[in-house]
Scaffold this active site. Structure first.
Site, PDB file in Angstrom:
ATOM      1  N   SER A  72      81.715  38.854  50.746  1.00 57.54           N
ATOM      2  CA  SER A  72      82.083  39.072  49.352  1.00 57.54           C
ATOM      3  C   SER A  72      83.613  39.187  49.210  1.00 57.54           C
ATOM      4  O   SER A  72      84.342  38.309  49.672  1.00 57.54           O
ATOM      5  CB  SER A  72      81.369  40.326  48.851  1.00 57.54           C
ATOM      6  OG  SER A  72      81.509  40.472  47.472  1.00 57.54           O
ATOM      7  N   ASP A 119      71.642  34.715  46.032  1.00 58.61           N
ATOM      8  CA  ASP A 119      72.860  35.382  45.573  1.00 58.61           C
ATOM      9  C   ASP A 119      73.305  34.737  44.263  1.00 58.61           C
ATOM     10  O   ASP A 119      73.793  33.613  44.260  1.00 58.61           O
ATOM     11  CB  ASP A 119      73.946  35.256  46.650  1.00 58.61           C
ATOM     12  CG  ASP A 119      75.228  35.996  46.301  1.00 58.61           C
ATOM     13  OD1 ASP A 119      75.356  36.497  45.163  1.00 58.61           O
ATOM     14  OD2 ASP A 119      76.103  36.085  47.185  1.00 58.61           O
ATOM     15  N   HIS A 132      73.007  39.126  46.536  1.00 57.89           N
ATOM     16  CA  HIS A 132      74.348  39.242  47.118  1.00 57.89           C
ATOM     17  C   HIS A 132      74.368  40.203  48.312  1.00 57.89           C
ATOM     18  O   HIS A 132      75.074  39.978  49.296  1.00 57.89           O
ATOM     19  CB  HIS A 132      75.311  39.720  46.029  1.00 57.89           C
ATOM     20  CG  HIS A 132      76.752  39.689  46.418  1.00 57.89           C
ATOM     21  ND1 HIS A 132      77.385  38.533  46.812  1.00 57.89           N
ATOM     22  CD2 HIS A 132      77.693  40.660  46.474  1.00 57.89           C
ATOM     23  CE1 HIS A 132      78.662  38.801  47.082  1.00 57.89           C
ATOM     24  NE2 HIS A 132      78.867  40.086  46.898  1.00 57.89           N
TER      25      HIS A 132
END
Lengths: 210, 381
Positions: free
Chosen positions: B158, B323, B356
């Site tokens: 991320s 995600d 995610h």
């Protein structure tokens, strides 16, 4: 005394034994060229081309196991579905775009060949020749062909776009594709006499007609 | 050796350290910080050639505590402990791994809650707005002081992955491999919108006091709680939430009120409460802003391929099918830019249901891939 040598030679000697189509392709790829290998499997061909021809390139694979195998081998691999085309690649990016033993299993067979020539200067395909006499004989006998090159039953085959050497040549002609070289093989040997009848594996190198 | 190699134990008890950095940091915003502290942890041993160092960059709410636990707090396990340790995908028997709390953080590194030596008060609202580039520059200062010229790899998920990407641009000769997990080349309007809702929740909390709540002896807990709740929703997939909570009722019946009826409500409130206990609201504002501003292609008129032209590293890029915060399509934009520059890159799209957050979870295919990639990184250069 022999041990270190053995280790060294093992680490650097990748062989294409058992893949005569790869041997044919390796004979064509010029040193230092850039290669995109569509459906690259475990990355064997790319690894070989890198080590023996200093070729640089990428493989495209859909299967998790093959992607992992490529990363283990140290081959660049992009996980992607070829049926979605090669949208991530700009035109004329590679010297060669290779599609080995995959064309016959693709839903968008026509599109992928055209995509190969958009992205690459030359395309190389290999496919099982459906015109081989064994296949013809089995059809004459009233059954779908099953052989070492086409080992599937009609109900479980991934091969949905089978063609013959002559079919592919006609396809190229109708799509303004110029065939540069052709090798037809059977049992690992080149077949020069009646290749569409006696050859079981076809390897073509081609480019766009100018 | 082979036994130790597949012994997937923890790195064990770890002790955070502090690096005092006296070289002024000029922020992208123009602000300058004369000196600052970075809190970090290390695992494994730096080899004689100093060629086996791996930097792990953290995302929004994590810290330098990447692996292991603390002797006085054994339940506090590092946020990526399943990935990093002896015999784990990033094997601390081979690599010297560094986790660092980023500038502006709230876990010991200089941030808004630290005392500004010039005023004797907490920085609060005066702490500079920090960018991913600023973080990377500070991380490089830490690397200098640890004697690391070139990282074998910089790894992150991320926002952490964005730092790894930025490393390949800021210091192309100081990073051999960049491992980019669950990333995007820049935020979408929707991503920024979620961040804005989170920030509004914090800044409109009456306890926020324009960011100088420390002096008032309060924290904008309600705002921080809401920020965490909205953020948390974006980390999970619809399917994962449905699987985990469904429409389960806390008390077995609906109660015709606005307090908790559904299990998912209880979960979100719990997450929010927990977060508001330990996280600093100003740090949350800074980090979401760093996310918003991250855009390597900004200087090349949006052309990421041109922006990546300076990079030299090899890349592993991983995305997860479920995600929706940073979808696989966003990773493919990064891939395209790397391919356009003929950089070595492998990309895997992991079929995982968790959204995610999948980058933090123990998925066999994902971990096998990271392990294989690190196995091929030469530590003896």
């Amino acid at each position: 005394m022999n041990r270190p040598e053995l280790k060294t030679s093992r680490a650097s000697s990748i062989t294409l034994t058992g893949r005569p189509d790869f041997e044919a392709i390796a004979g064509w790829v010029k040193p230092g060229s850039s290669v995109l290998d569509l459906g690259c499997g475990d990355g064997l061909l790319l690894k070989y081309l890198h080590e023996h021809h200093k070729a640089r390139g990428y493989g495209i694979e859909i299967s998790d196991a093959n992607v992992l195998a490529c990363v283990q081998t140290g081959v660049n691999v992009i996980q992607s579905d070829l049926e979605r085309g090669l949208a991530g690649f700009d035109a004329g990016t590679f010297d060669y775009v290779i599609l080995s033993q995959t064309l016959q299993a693709m839903r968008h067979a026509e599109e992928i060949v055209l995509e190969m020539l958009r992205v690459g200067r030359q395309g190389i395909v290999t496919f099982p020749n459906f015109g081989h006499w064994e296949a013809r004989l089995q059809i004459l006998g009233g059954r779908m062909p099953v052989s070492s090159d086409l080992p599937y039953q009609w109900y479980d085959t991934p091969n949905i776009h089978l063609c013959t050497v002559h079919d592919f040549e006609a396809f190229c002609k109708s799509h303004a594709i110029k065939i540069l070289e052709r090798i037809v093989l059977h049992g690992g040997r080149k077949v020069s006499l009646l290749p569409n009848l006696l050859g079981s594996l076809a390897v073509f190198r081609f480019e766009k007609e100018i | 050796m082979s036994e130790a190699r597949y012994n997937t134990d923890s790195v064990g008890a770890v002790i955070p350290q502090t690096m005092h950095i006296d070289v002024p940091l000029a922020f992208k915003s123009g602000a300058v910080l004369d000196r600052y502290d970075l809190v970090y942890e290390t695992y494994g041993t730096l080899n004689a050639a100093k060629s086996n160092a791996v930097l792990v960059c953290h995302a929004l709410n994590a810290s330098h505590h990447v692996a292991g636990w603390y002797t006085d707090d054994p339940g506090n396990i590092g946020w990526w402990d399943n990935m990093i340790g002896p015999g784990k995908p990033l094997d601390t028997n081979r690599f010297f791994v560094i986790g660092v709390n980023n500038l502006g953080g709230c876990f010991g590194t200089t941030g808004p809650s630290s005392i500004n030596p010039r005023t004797g008060k907490a920085y609060g609202s005066t702490f500079p707005v920090v960018t991913v580039e600023d973080w990377v520059i500070a991380q490089a200062q830490l690397a200098d002081r640890l004697g690391i010229g070139c990282f074998a790899a910089v790894l992150g998920g991320s926002l952490g992955a964005m730092q790894a990407l930025q490393w390949s641009l800021c210091y192309p000769d100081r990073i051999r491999n960049a491992v980019i997990v669950a990333a995007a080349p820049q935020l979408s309007a929707q991503n920024i919108a979620f961040n804005e809702v989170a920030r509004q929740a914090i800044t409109t909390d009456p306890d926020f006091h324009g960011g100088d709540y420390y002096a008032h002896g309060v924290v904008p807990r309600r705002g921080l709680r809401l920020a965490r709740m909205i953020g948390h929703i974006t980390y999970l997939s619809d399917d994962a939430m449905m699987e985990k909570f469904g429409r389960t009722l806390q008390s077995g019946a609906i109660n015709f009120h606005f307090d908790v009826d559904f299990a998912v409500e209880s979960y979100l409130r719990h997450q929010g409460d927990k977060f508001a206990e330990y996280f600093d609201a100003n740090t949350y504002l800074l980090i979401t802003r760093a996310l918003d501003y991250f855009d390597p292609a900004q200087s090349t008129s949006g052309n990421l391929s041109l922006a990546m032209a300076h990079a030299k590293a090899k890349f592993l890029v991983v995305s997860f099918t479920s995600d929706w915060r940073f979808s696989s399509e966003r990773s493919r934009e990064i891939i395209k830019a790397l391919l356009d520059n003929r950089l070595d890159v492998s990309y895997a799209e992991i079929d995982a249901p968790h959204g995610h957050d999948a980058f933090l979870l123990d998925d066999a295919r994902y971990h096998a891939l990271v392990r294989a990639y690190f196995d091929n990184i030469d530590t003896a250069i």
